[in-house]
Design an enzyme around this catalytic site. Structure first.
Site, PDB file in Angstrom:
ATOM      1  CG  HIS A  17      -1.913  -0.999   1.406  1.00  0.00           C
ATOM      2  ND1 HIS A  17      -2.039  -1.777   2.530  1.00  0.00           N
ATOM      3  CD2 HIS A  17      -2.895  -1.391   0.562  1.00  0.00           C
ATOM      4  CE1 HIS A  17      -3.062  -2.594   2.391  1.00  0.00           C
ATOM      5  NE2 HIS A  17      -3.595  -2.400   1.190  1.00  0.00           N
ATOM      6  CE  LYS A  41     -13.339  -7.933   5.355  1.00  0.00           C
ATOM      7  NZ  LYS A  41     -12.853  -7.657   4.010  1.00  0.00           N
ATOM      8  NE  ARG A  90      -2.863  -7.614  -4.538  1.00  0.00           N
ATOM      9  CZ  ARG A  90      -3.705  -7.976  -3.588  1.00  0.00           C
ATOM     10  NH1 ARG A  90      -3.229  -8.183  -2.377  1.00  0.00           N
ATOM     11  NH2 ARG A  90      -4.969  -8.148  -3.818  1.00  0.00           N
ATOM     12  CB  SER A 127      -4.289  -6.467   4.796  1.00  0.00           C
ATOM     13  OG  SER A 127      -3.918  -5.215   4.293  1.00  0.00           O
TER      14      SER A 127
END
Ligand code: PNS
Length: 161
Positions: A17, A41, A90, A127
């Site tokens: 990030h 969440k 990515r 993460s």
């Protein structure tokens, strides 16, 4: 003023990030990191904790602000007077969903999305993966800023073998 938003959950921020935020900060006058408040969440870190870590690790950039948002990302962009989103890619696997969101966001409010290829050093990083490694006592030092590594250590006690 050219302003861009880097959105995400950042639970927690990783070096991947940070790489994207840092590169965006060199392309725009101001970068706003938007941390999603997701009521459905619950994360490992509270939104306030994520923001505090993000502020600490982006302070040296000088033109990065951190704020939370709920609801539609395009509404946050409008409130921040930003017309561009920056997203890191990515791998090809990221592209499908990112393309759908980019097309939805331009249709909803004319907000453009610029994709930035992730530095190959971080192309496997997420993460979730970092949290899993940290949970089992693995060393995440190369993958996150020190402040995040320490916070993970303090939050996660490895389960007994
Ligand atoms: O780090 P993440 O969890 O992959 O980030 C996802 C995020 C925050 C970019 C995405 O969930 C989002 O934009 N949420 C806000 C709600 C919204 O605008 N939904 C419509 C997207 S087209």
């Amino acid at each position: 003023m050219r302003r861009a938003v880097c959105p995400g959950s950042f639970d927690p921020v990783t070096n991947g990030h940070l790489d994207i935020i840092g590169r965006a900060s060199r392309l725009f006058d101001e970068v706003i990191v938007g941390v999603l408040v997701n009521q459905s969440k619950s994360g490992l870190f509270t939104v306030e904790e994520r923001i505090e870590m993000l502020r600490e690790v982006t302070a040296s950039y000088g033109n990065v602000r951190v704020a939370s948002f709920r609801g539609l990302l395009v509404d946050f962009c409008r409130a921040q007077r930003a017309t561009v989103l920056i997203k890191g890619l990515r791998a090809v696997s990221d592209f499908d969903y990112e393309l759908q969101m980019a097309q939805m966001n331009i249709g909803l409010a004319g907000v453009e999305t610029l994709f930035m290829p992730t530095n190959p050093l971080y192309s496997f990083l997420s993460s979730s993966l970092v949290k899993d490694v940290a949970k089992w006592g693995g060393d995440v030092t190369p993958h996150v800023p020190d402040v995040v590594r320490d916070a993970l250590k303090a939050r996660l006690v490895p389960p007994p073998p």
